[in-house]
Design an enzyme around this catalytic site. Sequence first.
Site, PDB file in Angstrom:
ATOM      1  N   LYS A 127       5.346  -5.854   1.940  1.00 34.85           N
ATOM      2  CA  LYS A 127       4.840  -5.314   3.209  1.00 34.85           C
ATOM      3  C   LYS A 127       5.278  -6.206   4.367  1.00 34.85           C
ATOM      4  O   LYS A 127       5.344  -7.420   4.210  1.00 34.85           O
ATOM      5  CB  LYS A 127       3.309  -5.302   3.186  1.00 34.85           C
ATOM      6  CG  LYS A 127       2.697  -4.171   2.389  1.00 34.85           C
ATOM      7  CD  LYS A 127       1.184  -4.207   2.491  1.00 34.85           C
ATOM      8  CE  LYS A 127       0.541  -3.173   1.588  1.00 34.85           C
ATOM      9  NZ  LYS A 127       0.846  -1.791   1.937  1.00 34.85           N
ATOM     10  N   ARG A 139      -1.558   4.046  -7.245  1.00 37.68           N
ATOM     11  CA  ARG A 139      -1.461   5.256  -8.074  1.00 37.68           C
ATOM     12  C   ARG A 139      -1.070   4.917  -9.510  1.00 37.68           C
ATOM     13  O   ARG A 139      -1.408   5.648 -10.434  1.00 37.68           O
ATOM     14  CB  ARG A 139      -0.476   6.242  -7.422  1.00 37.68           C
ATOM     15  CG  ARG A 139       0.926   5.738  -7.288  1.00 37.68           C
ATOM     16  CD  ARG A 139       1.756   6.581  -6.327  1.00 37.68           C
ATOM     17  NE  ARG A 139       1.436   6.305  -4.919  1.00 37.68           N
ATOM     18  CZ  ARG A 139       1.990   6.938  -3.892  1.00 37.68           C
ATOM     19  NH1 ARG A 139       2.867   7.901  -4.091  1.00 37.68           N
ATOM     20  NH2 ARG A 139       1.651   6.621  -2.649  1.00 37.68           N
ATOM     21  N   LYS A 175      -9.935   2.135  -7.226  1.00 38.15           N
ATOM     22  CA  LYS A 175      -8.765   1.263  -7.115  1.00 38.15           C
ATOM     23  C   LYS A 175      -9.251  -0.120  -6.715  1.00 38.15           C
ATOM     24  O   LYS A 175      -9.840  -0.298  -5.649  1.00 38.15           O
ATOM     25  CB  LYS A 175      -7.798   1.819  -6.052  1.00 38.15           C
ATOM     26  CG  LYS A 175      -6.666   0.877  -5.658  1.00 38.15           C
ATOM     27  CD  LYS A 175      -5.691   1.512  -4.664  1.00 38.15           C
ATOM     28  CE  LYS A 175      -4.664   0.507  -4.165  1.00 38.15           C
ATOM     29  NZ  LYS A 175      -3.741   1.076  -3.150  1.00 38.15           N
TER      30      LYS A 175
HETATM   31  N1  BES Z   1      -2.913  -0.041  -0.143  1.00 36.34           N
HETATM   32  C1  BES Z   1      -1.879   0.705   0.453  1.00 36.34           C
HETATM   33  C2  BES Z   1      -2.386   1.821   1.353  1.00 36.34           C
HETATM   34  C3  BES Z   1      -3.111   1.421   2.608  1.00 36.34           C
HETATM   35  C4  BES Z   1      -2.429   1.298   3.801  1.00 36.34           C
HETATM   36  C5  BES Z   1      -4.475   1.223   2.606  1.00 36.34           C
HETATM   37  C6  BES Z   1      -3.115   0.967   4.958  1.00 36.34           C
HETATM   38  C7  BES Z   1      -5.143   0.864   3.745  1.00 36.34           C
HETATM   39  C8  BES Z   1      -4.476   0.755   4.923  1.00 36.34           C
HETATM   40  C9  BES Z   1      -0.997   1.351  -0.615  1.00 36.34           C
HETATM   41  O1  BES Z   1      -0.886   0.658  -1.812  1.00 36.34           O
HETATM   42  C10 BES Z   1       0.375   1.461  -0.040  1.00 36.34           C
HETATM   43  O2  BES Z   1       0.944   0.464   0.281  1.00 36.34           O
HETATM   44  N2  BES Z   1       0.853   2.676   0.115  1.00 36.34           N
HETATM   45  C11 BES Z   1       2.122   2.933   0.674  1.00 36.34           C
HETATM   46  C12 BES Z   1       2.758   4.049  -0.104  1.00 36.34           C
HETATM   47  C13 BES Z   1       4.216   4.237   0.181  1.00 36.34           C
HETATM   48  C14 BES Z   1       5.017   3.079  -0.344  1.00 36.34           C
HETATM   49  C15 BES Z   1       4.650   5.520  -0.472  1.00 36.34           C
HETATM   50  C16 BES Z   1       1.927   3.350   2.139  1.00 36.34           C
HETATM   51  O3  BES Z   1       0.927   3.996   2.439  1.00 36.34           O
HETATM   52  O4  BES Z   1       2.735   2.960   2.953  1.00 36.34           O
HETATM   53 ZN    ZN Z   2      -2.509  -0.617  -2.282  1.00 39.25          ZN
HETATM   54 ZN    ZN Z   3       0.666  -0.830  -1.782  1.00 33.47          ZN
END
Ligand code: BES
Ligand code: ZN
Ligand code: ZN
Length: 477
Positions: free
Chosen positions: A251, A325, A239
Amino acid sequence: MLKIQFKKTDFKNTKADLGLVFIPKKNLKEKWIESKNFKDFGYEGEGIFLDQQNHILYLGVEDFSVDALREGSFQAICFVKKMPFKNLKLGIYGDGMLMQGIFLGLLLGMYEFNKYKSKTKISALKEIFIVNEGISKDIPKDLAKNLISAEILAQSIVLVRDAINTPPEDATPLFLAKLAESIAKENKLTCKIGDEKFLAKEKMGAFLAVNRASIHPPRLIHLTYKPKKPKARIVIVGKGLTYDSGGLSLKPADYMVTMKADKSGGCAVLGVINAVAKMGINVELHAIVGATENMIGGNAYKPDDVLLSREGKTIEVRNTDAEGRLVLADCLSYAQDIKPDCLIDFATLTGACVVGLGEYTSGVMGHNEELKTRFENAALKSGELATRLSFNKHLRKLIDSKIADVSNVASSRYGGAITAGMFLSEFIREEYKDKWLHIDIAGPAYVERDWDINTYGASGAGVRACVQFLLDFVKKD
Ligand code: BES
Ligand code: ZN
Ligand code: ZN
């Protein structure tokens, strides 16, 4: 990089500015009293002290395992590199693999990311002498080879860390493509870079949707290392989100910081193929990176959109922050066309994985228990932490969509690392289900508190684990 040299002389007869000696932590105080050098006693809490009369640095270790000595070596260098010593001598503490751990700790102890500082101090420390003496009286065979392996790993990890640490305005998808090209040139790899036209031709609707609001065009990077008679064909996918703002499902401010590290999986696979080519491991290896940003704007993809993926499955977008994903779904589809014997993806995929496993451990997912165990063991052997997370049919139901084939987020807030893994599994064809592994490196990829051989910033998580897995894979049959 530090120069590590072997000496034929013993500890006493080797001339050096400083000697490094590992001793059990509990014996440190004794040594200190014995040295009658009370004034120079410092860092008791750190388990380290410098005997200035005899020019010896004592470093206390929990035990003499490879993990403890790798970390001890790292700490010793972190201490010494700030001092005026130009070189350091060290004995032999065990077999070749143990010494390889020590070499890696020493080499990475020098790592700092200073490219964006206007003033930096240059360390006096340049050389390490490995002397013909120590706890182990026998000199391990092939020690020179272990040194080369450690140097290759260290160089690959530095390359990965530098790329991840580079700020998002500089480290764009084009930057990653250029980095891949330079790795290809140096190692004589084949390098294919796909632009947005290529992604459209490949019908990568999910990948393209994530990129839409970014001013930086996306890239699909595909490097190939092909030895003459490879034992297996392996594809690794990373990724490569050069920035993850969350998209329209933006975010919160505190969570956005460090999201330059959302390209860690992509950078890790570039580091792995660099190491594999330099070590000459006998596998045909393909490294694929899906590189893009996830941004906001009038043309951004939205929650409620339905995307058509390369595999032909439709995806309901319910949260644009679950973008990794989507990119991986299309990259994994492309990867399966290469007909791999084993397919592994590396991604900072979920915060849930960090919540579940802590900041130090990667999550290993997939359908093949034996393969997962092999990866977990390889990771542990290499000095990384990883553990298996199991899929189950109840969690699978949570990504059902009412209007498309699958939803990009689960309907429950629990089990997020696994539901993300199960989402990826939807894009793995039946014949590859048992050959696929998903490694969630969201925890260890980026370090905010120093630990083990990592300081603030990118760690290079996945590189050592994957290289070890490939070494074991070739040995297996
Ligand atoms: N890149 C993030 C995941 C992440 C979070 C990596 C903290 C490193 C540290 C990913 O794209 C993301 O934002 N995932 C969400 C998924 C949710 C929306 C289902 C998450 O983990 O909150
Ligand atoms: Zn991400
Ligand atoms: Zn994300």
